[in-house]
Design an enzyme around this catalytic site. Structure first.
Site, PDB file in Angstrom:
ATOM      1  N   HIS B 219       2.027  10.767   9.721  1.00 36.15           N
ATOM      2  CA  HIS B 219       0.798  11.302  10.308  1.00 36.15           C
ATOM      3  C   HIS B 219       0.988  12.671  10.943  1.00 36.15           C
ATOM      4  O   HIS B 219       0.004  13.314  11.304  1.00 36.15           O
ATOM      5  CB  HIS B 219       0.223  10.302  11.325  1.00 36.15           C
ATOM      6  CG  HIS B 219      -0.550   9.204  10.664  1.00 36.15           C
ATOM      7  ND1 HIS B 219       0.024   8.341   9.770  1.00 36.15           N
ATOM      8  CD2 HIS B 219      -1.855   8.846  10.744  1.00 36.15           C
ATOM      9  CE1 HIS B 219      -0.897   7.498   9.348  1.00 36.15           C
ATOM     10  NE2 HIS B 219      -2.043   7.773   9.907  1.00 36.15           N
ATOM     11  N   SER B 223      -0.779  13.011   4.722  1.00 36.47           N
ATOM     12  CA  SER B 223      -0.329  12.525   3.417  1.00 36.47           C
ATOM     13  C   SER B 223      -0.160  13.673   2.428  1.00 36.47           C
ATOM     14  O   SER B 223      -0.880  14.669   2.482  1.00 36.47           O
ATOM     15  CB  SER B 223      -1.342  11.524   2.859  1.00 36.47           C
ATOM     16  OG  SER B 223      -1.464  10.433   3.739  1.00 36.47           O
ATOM     17  N   LYS B 247     -10.430   2.070  -1.596  1.00 37.08           N
ATOM     18  CA  LYS B 247      -9.589   2.238  -2.783  1.00 37.08           C
ATOM     19  C   LYS B 247      -8.374   1.311  -2.711  1.00 37.08           C
ATOM     20  O   LYS B 247      -7.995   0.686  -3.710  1.00 37.08           O
ATOM     21  CB  LYS B 247      -9.141   3.699  -2.882  1.00 37.08           C
ATOM     22  CG  LYS B 247      -8.544   4.043  -4.222  1.00 37.08           C
ATOM     23  CD  LYS B 247      -8.426   5.555  -4.399  1.00 37.08           C
ATOM     24  CE  LYS B 247      -7.892   5.879  -5.775  1.00 37.08           C
ATOM     25  NZ  LYS B 247      -7.927   7.313  -6.070  1.00 37.08           N
ATOM     26  N   ASP B 248      -7.762   1.209  -1.531  1.00 33.04           N
ATOM     27  CA  ASP B 248      -6.618   0.308  -1.370  1.00 33.04           C
ATOM     28  C   ASP B 248      -7.036  -1.144  -1.527  1.00 33.04           C
ATOM     29  O   ASP B 248      -6.263  -1.972  -2.012  1.00 33.04           O
ATOM     30  CB  ASP B 248      -5.967   0.509   0.006  1.00 33.04           C
ATOM     31  CG  ASP B 248      -5.198   1.821   0.083  1.00 33.04           C
ATOM     32  OD1 ASP B 248      -4.785   2.327  -0.974  1.00 33.04           O
ATOM     33  OD2 ASP B 248      -5.015   2.341   1.197  1.00 33.04           O
ATOM     34  N   GLU B 291      19.384 -11.082  -8.062  1.00 32.51           N
ATOM     35  CA  GLU B 291      17.973 -11.059  -8.398  1.00 32.51           C
ATOM     36  C   GLU B 291      17.635  -9.757  -9.120  1.00 32.51           C
ATOM     37  O   GLU B 291      18.325  -8.754  -8.967  1.00 32.51           O
ATOM     38  CB  GLU B 291      17.148 -11.175  -7.115  1.00 32.51           C
ATOM     39  CG  GLU B 291      17.210 -12.562  -6.511  1.00 32.51           C
ATOM     40  CD  GLU B 291      16.230 -13.511  -7.167  1.00 32.51           C
ATOM     41  OE1 GLU B 291      16.604 -14.082  -8.204  1.00 32.51           O
ATOM     42  OE2 GLU B 291      15.115 -13.673  -6.647  1.00 32.51           O
TER      43      GLU B 291
END
Lengths: 290, 431
Positions: B219, B223, B247-248, B291
């Protein structure tokens, strides 16, 4: 400076790994890539076999599970334990409460004599777990040519393509002298050292080809099915594989049944989210000029 | 710090005003992920994965805390307690499958998030600290996932723990005592299982703390965006809420559908069957594999098969494996190109799509394959490229590359030649 150190570090690792590559390539060039072994030439993947519990809509065939349980009880349980399953779980197979109690009582489980405190056995109750056929691993090994029969509770999840593997193994015993692999060779010709020794049996579905378990299903009609189904070897192998798929995951049906409403809800929510996103962004999204 | 046009929090409801006066938490949230955070308007769907990773963390903590109520971290009963969860705990099977596949979900999202960073050079100034904290988060995540995989105490749990802690024994002089100290014994046993459980419970909260720092650091400059051109005016941004929350939300829905399909219909597809066999120190599995999310680094570890002078192959492999991640810390200083986005860097873009991505794909594939030819030789070539890419190609390319022309501003990139801003009144021409 960071970049200079970086380039030198990068070159160091590159040289080291390419040196390993060169060494490996030299070995491969002089000795050939990967030697053929009895396992690489004769081991086979499980056969294709369909079960009702396959697929996203899969469900157990209760009749088949009951038959499979009968095979386990009359054949497998002589050597193999089923320690994670309790008699009460048999109600999943479609047995009534009374039938579960009667079934449990037909097994002898370890107990304590209430008068003397001595170890003894007593008829099972619904809350008991399936008893083990041997007192301990040493006893199990001693009775089975030094091989401990594995517990079967999770067998269908503990092998690749588990139920198909169990089925293939049960019907896959064959004579290594005459069994031909895809290249048309027999084990006796190509890898005589890998022929089964005393107390071992050849089975191309077993990872190292020879296992200590004698063919457990030997003749049609070995088990007399309560529901009248003809007990061919193939049928018995399929039934017990289905039973072990259940024992490995009794919640399989519930899982698949739960999946659909969850996905349905998520689809609905996602469509709403998409429409909301579209509407919110409409104000700031430039319109294409055609 | 924030952009001067960022909206200020003005509580409307009396209760919110009351809280905000005493503790400005509503204000903090408003400025962090609400309308008070202006975000470039041109973010594509690759910018969804930060929020998705945050969601995955919460999902893992919630399912994990409940699983811990039923799990017993003791080597004699751990395996059976997991089966108890699967069979007897109400909805226990769902919690466990959600948690196990949730780890995979987390890593899918994180890898996409990291590769977004690679392509758009999100690590460059002024966002170096965001990137450094991100690499720390990745290391913490790997440690947490590794210890979590040990807890069911199956064959792969045990042998995985043995192989991974065995890596420390490659360190000269202190290696062996260090390994014994880490395990609390000569092999993984109750002491190791207990401490792994303790740390597996603790680390997610450490991760949550570093996530806060990660977002805080983000912040400060705000972004990044697909053009790599910094925000110049209000018309370049939209408020995080409602634009990016919407959107997320859509991105989250898509991802949850994939995740639910895996959890409910193929819950064991990403696991290894051997982990349904109880841990047995006397029986080594034919192929020990971690994994899937560790495969690239496992492939790098195993690629070093030959000693180099006095350096044993094992030590080289361990150094390379750690270096493969540590090198990410230096990316902001290795890549000196003033242009951020791969869209405007023709040479960098070629090396990214035709070099790094195939190399990573090969490493993924070979890491899960048995240590045989041709997998070993393939992973050696891919490993060589991996190190060349980050440490040699990137610095050199960034020094010589001639970038393509950048758009004047984010607004221009979105609206084309028509420079008219759509949003905001106090748009000022940038100088």
């Amino acid at each position: 400076m960071v970049r200079l150190i970086g380039i030198l570090t990068g070159l160091f690792f590159t040289v080291a790994v390419l040196w390993a590559f060169a060494t490996g390539a030299y070995t491969a060039a002089t000795e050939g890539l990967g030697e053929k072994t009895a396992e690489s030439e004769f081991h086979e993947h499980p056969r294709e076999v369909a079960f009702t519990h396959d697929g996203a809509f899969g469900h157990f065939d209760r009749q088949q599970l009951q038959r499979g349980y009968q095979v386990y009880k009359e054949v497998c349980s002589a050597c193999h334990s089923l320690r994670l399953v309790a008699f009460r779980n048999l109600s999943d197979l479609g047995y009534t409460e009374a039938e579960v109690k009667a079934e449990a009582a037909s097994w002898q489980v370890p107990g304590i004599d209430p008068n003397t405190g001595e170890a003894t056995t007593r008829p099972g109750t619904a809350t008991d777990y399936f008893p083990k056929p041997f007192a301990n691993d040493v006893a199990a090994a001693a009775a089975n040519g030094n091989a401990i029969p594995p517990d079967l509770s999770l067998m269908a999840k503990a092998r690749h393509d588990g139920p198909a593997y169990i089925y293939s193994l049960l019907v896959g015993y064959t004579d290594p002298a005459t069994h031909k692999n895809e290249a048309g060779q027999t084990l006796a010709q190509t890898f005589p050292d890998s022929m089964p020794g005393a107390g071992l049996y050849f089975n191309p579905y077993f990872p190292n080809l020879n296992l200590a378990m004698a063919p457990p299903l030997t003749s049609d009609g070995q088990v007399t099915y309560a529901d009248g189904t003809e007990a061919s070897i193939d049928q018995m192998a399929k039934d017990v594989s289905a039973f072990l798929a259940w024992s490995a995951e009794p919640t399989l049906e519930k899982r698949k049944q739960t999946g659909w409403p969850v996905i349905g809800f998520l689809l609905f929510a996602t469509i709403l989210a998409f429409l909301a996103k579209k509407q919110i962004w409409a104000a700031v999204t430039p319109k294409r000029k055609d | 710090m924030s952009f001067p046009w960022a909206k200020h929090y003005e509580p409307k409801a009396p209760v919110m005003r009351w809280i905000d006066e005493k503790l400005p938490l509503p204000r903090l949230v408003y400025n962090a992920v609400g309308a008070g955070y202006p975000v470039p308007r041109n973010l594509n769907y690759m910018w969804n994965f930060g929020v998705l990773a945050g969601f995955a963390l919460v999902l893992q903590i919630v399912t994990g805390v409940i699983l811990a109520m039923h799990y017993a971290p003791n080597a004699t009963v751990a395996f059976d307690s997991v089966e108890h969860i699967m069979r007897d705990v109400n909805w226990g099977w769902m919690l466990r499958y959600a948690h196990a596949n949730g780890a995979s979900f987390f890593f899918v999202v994180i890898y996409l998030h990291i590769f977004r960073g690679f392509f758009y050079s999100s690590y460059k100034a002024p966002r170096e600290m965001v990137w450094l904290l991100g690499v720390v988060l990745f290391l913490l995540l790997m440690a947490t996932a590794f210890m979590g995989y040990v807890l069911p105490w199956g064959q792969m749990s045990f042998w995985g723990a043995k192989v991974i802690t065995g890596l420390f024994s490659a360190i000269p002089l202190i290696g062996e005592p260090l390994q014994i100290w880490l395990l609390g014994g000569y092999a993984p046993d109750n002491a190791a299982l207990n401490r792994f459980f303790s740390l597996h419970f603790l680390l997610p909260f450490v991760i949550a703390g570093v996530v806060i720092l990660h977002i805080w650091a983000l912040h400060i400059p705000g972004s990044s965006n697909p053009t790599g051109v910094e925000v110049k005016s209000e018309s370049d941004t939209v408020p995080f809420h409602p634009y990016y929350t919407a959107k997320d939300g859509f991105g989250l829905g898509v991802f949850l559908i994939i995740y639910a399909a895996l959890t409910f219909f193929q819950p064991n597809a990403l696991g290894h069957p051997d982990n349904y066999i109880p841990a047995n120190p006397l029986s080594t599995p034919a192929h020990i594999v971690p994994e899937w999310y560790f495969w690239p680094f496992y492939a790098i570890l195993r690629a070093f098969t030959a000693d180099l002078f006095f350096l044993p192959a094992k030590l080289l492999g361990v150094l390379a494996m750690f270096a493969a991640i540590l090198v990410w810390f230096f990316l902001p200083w290795l890549d000196k190109s003033p242009v951020r986005s791969g869209h405007y860097r023709p040479l960098f873009r070629k090396f990214f799509w035709f070099g790094l991505i195939p190399a990573m794909a090969v490493l993924f594939w070979c890491g899960g394959a048995p240590a045989e030819e041709p997998y070993v030789m393939l992973s050696q070539i891919a490993t060589a490229y991996y190190f060349l890419h980050f440490l040699v190609i990137l610095p050199i390319v960034s020094a010589f590359e001639r970038p393509e022309p950048l758009p004047f501003s984010i607004t221009e990139a979105v609206l084309g030649s028509d420079k008219k801003a759509v949003l905001g009144e106090n748009t000022t021409p940038a100088t």
